[in-house]
Structure formats: C-alpha cells, structure tokens
Write an enzyme that holds these catalytic residues in place. Structure first.
Site, PDB file in Angstrom:
ATOM      1  N   LYS A  26      -2.491  -8.200   1.075  1.00  0.00           N
ATOM      2  CA  LYS A  26      -1.761  -7.757   2.260  1.00  0.00           C
ATOM      3  C   LYS A  26      -0.542  -8.635   2.557  1.00  0.00           C
ATOM      4  CE  LYS A  26      -5.488  -5.272   4.489  1.00  0.00           C
ATOM      5  NZ  LYS A  26      -4.800  -3.993   4.262  1.00  0.00           N
TER       6      LYS A  26
ATOM      7  N   GLY B 266      -2.349   6.875   9.711  1.00  0.00           N
ATOM      8  CA  GLY B 266      -2.454   7.637   8.475  1.00  0.00           C
ATOM      9  C   GLY B 266      -1.613   8.905   8.517  1.00  0.00           C
TER      10      GLY B 266
ATOM     11  N   ASP C 165       0.732  -1.750   4.628  1.00  0.00           N
ATOM     12  CA  ASP C 165       1.521  -2.929   4.284  1.00  0.00           C
ATOM     13  C   ASP C 165       3.009  -2.595   4.245  1.00  0.00           C
ATOM     14  OD1 ASP C 165      -0.797  -4.417   4.069  1.00  0.00           O
ATOM     15  OD2 ASP C 165      -0.979  -4.097   1.915  1.00  0.00           O
TER      16      ASP C 165
END
Length: 316
Positions: free
Chosen positions: A40, A223, A253
């Site tokens: 990440k 999302g 990310d």
C-alpha cells in the site's frame, strides 16, 4: 508545489487470475500469473509520483531477491532511495493476490516482513526528512508503534496527516484527533464506526462517527459506487467514469496517491479528491498495482477529453 511524504509498506505482489475465487479448501486453475512491485505505501507513493508530486518516500525491505524488485521499481519511477531502509533481520514483504477474471474482484493475503520492523533509528532518520512537508500519507501496513510515532512527529511539525486505515485494525482514540483526513473504503468504515455505508445517509452517518472521534475530513472510497467526500459542512459524491475495468486490485491505492498529488499541486480537498478519482479510474483499466498507475500526462488528458470539473463540493 507543496512538499509531501508517504511512509509505508513495500511488498512483492504475486498475482494470479482465475475463472473464480477459490472457496476454502478448493484449488482452482489460474490462467495468468505475474510477480511485481506492490504494498500500500509503495503503490500510493508510485501513484503520487507519477501524478506529479514533490515527494519524499520511505519504506523498509529485506536484503533478498524480492528487494531487487523494489529497488528497480523505485529507480524506474525516479523515487529517491535515501529513506528506503534495508534489514538482514526480515525478508521483503509479499502479497498473495487472486483476481476473478470475470468480475475483477480479488482476495489478498499480505505478509509484511521487513515493513513491520521500522525502528526508532529509522524514524530518527525520517524526522528531518519530514521538515517542510505539508502532508503525510500513512496506512496501517507497517508496525503500529511506528505509525503512532509518525503521526506524533507530523503533529509536532504541523504536517497534515492523511490516514488510509488499511489493512483495517483498531485505531487508538488519541490518533484520530491528530488526523487531517481519513480515507477508508466501505468495509473499513463499517468496521471502524459500526455504520453500513450502503446509502448516502449511511456514508454521512459513518463520516459523522469519524468526526466525533476528532478527524477533520472524511473520504469514503466505495468501489463501483464511487467516492464520498465531506468536511462536515460540505459534501460531494464522485461517480466512476465509463472505463473498461480490468483489475481493481490497486484502485484504493491509486485514489490515495492521486489525492496526495492533487494536494501537492495546491488543489483544495475537493479538487484533489476529484483528481484522485480520475487516477483510480485509469488504474483499474490495467493489470497490476504499481505498474498500473497512470502518469500525469494521461491524467490531464483524461480530464480535458472528458470535460471534468474538479470543483465538486455541495454546500449543506
């Protein structure tokens, strides 16, 4: 341009694509495999660097074969190595990623390795590097004591701290009060606040729970449903663009790195969030995590070609 920093993990992504994600005890045949740079912290730093940042980056890796993948990635992306620490005491981290090639959904197991061994000596070296930074982007993929110390260091230097709370874990109350911005996805927000983010009201209620903990601003990445941004007075809902989705693994990310790049370019929170949303939408059109991050020229062209207005706030 404002100076910014990312401190976080590097892991080697071991990614396989298959017709469906395996159930417990099931073995499935994969159709594609690739090993490459990930983690990440590293993913977000690469996204920020490619999107146009005056960036200081720090991570920790082992002295093994996987470390060579890290160093080559950083060199290719013109990222400084001064604060890339190496140790003999732990291996470079790794992530096992399975992607459903029909839905682009994924399952990930991360082994942090060297990323979980940031020491007081490492942080002492970072202390001077943070001088002059306007923003510091952190995740929860290094050892917790190091994250807490970094937040304190930034607080003492009046640096605005952005926390992407992933992988999700309990966060001490005193840390929340020192955060300029928190950027969970909908699952992380639910775990941390107990509020479902399946409606706009749910997102607003989850954000209010973060505000009550002392956070100044909240961005929820949702999302397929886009991004929710609020400072408690104004809010915005950023929808995704009509792009061909190939791999969602690095979407969060990409957003966080793009957001940081926007802030580095002196955008306000709203414009930077819209900029990060463009970066995320471009990243999911490609395979992989760090290698999928778009460059500034691509981002600016997408914004121009689609007539995107970055000022997205709605007054309450």
């Amino acid at each position: 341009m404002k100076k910014v920093a990312v401190v976080g993990s590097f892991v080697v992504d071991l990614m396989a694509r298959a017709d469906h994600l395996p159930e417990p005890g099931e073995t499935v045949m994969g159709g594609y495999f690739k090993a490459g740079p990930g983690g990440k912290g590293s993913n977000q730093a690469v996204a920020a660097q490619r999107a146009g940042c005056d960036l200081t980056f720090s991570t920790k890796i082992g002295k093994d074969a996987f470390s060579r993948i890290a160093l080559e990635s950083f060199r290719q992306n013109k990222m400084g190595l001064e604060y890339v620490f190496q140790t003999n005491d732990a291996p470079t981290g790794a992530a096992l990623i399975t992607v459903d090639q029909n839905t682009s959904q994924n399952e990930i197991v991360v082994v942090l390795g060297a990323c979980s061994t940031f020491s007081s000596e490492d942080l002492a070296k970072l202390d001077k590097a943070l001088d002059g930074c306007e923003y510091l982007l952190l995740q929860l993929e290094i050892n917790t004591d190091a994250t807490m110390r970094l937040v304190d260091m930034a607080w003492e230097k009046n640096i605005k701290v952005i926390l992407n709370p992933a992988p999700v874990q309990e966060i001490p109350d005193e840390l929340y009060k020192k955060l300029y911005l928190v950027t969970p996805n909908e699952v992380e927000a639910r775990i941390l606040t107990g509020v479902e983010c399946d409606t706009e009201k749910g997102c607003s209620d989850a954000a209010r729970a973060f505000f009550e903990k002392g956070v100044q601003n909240v961005i929820l990445t949702l999302g397929k449903r886009g991004v929710y941004v609020t400072d408690g007075k104004s809010s915005a809902w950023l929808e995704n663009y009509d792009v061909p989705v190939l791999d969602t693994t690095g979407a969060g990310d990409a957003f966080n790195g793009g957001l940081l790049a926007g802030l580095s370019q002196e955008m306000d929170l709203w414009a930077a969030a819209a900029y990060g949303n463009v970066v995320s939408n471009l990243a999911v059109t490609r395979l992989g995590t760090a290698p999928a991050m778009p460059h500034k020229e691509e981002i600016d062209r997408f914004i121009k070609d689609n007539g995107i207005q970055l000022d997205c706030r709605n007054e309450k």
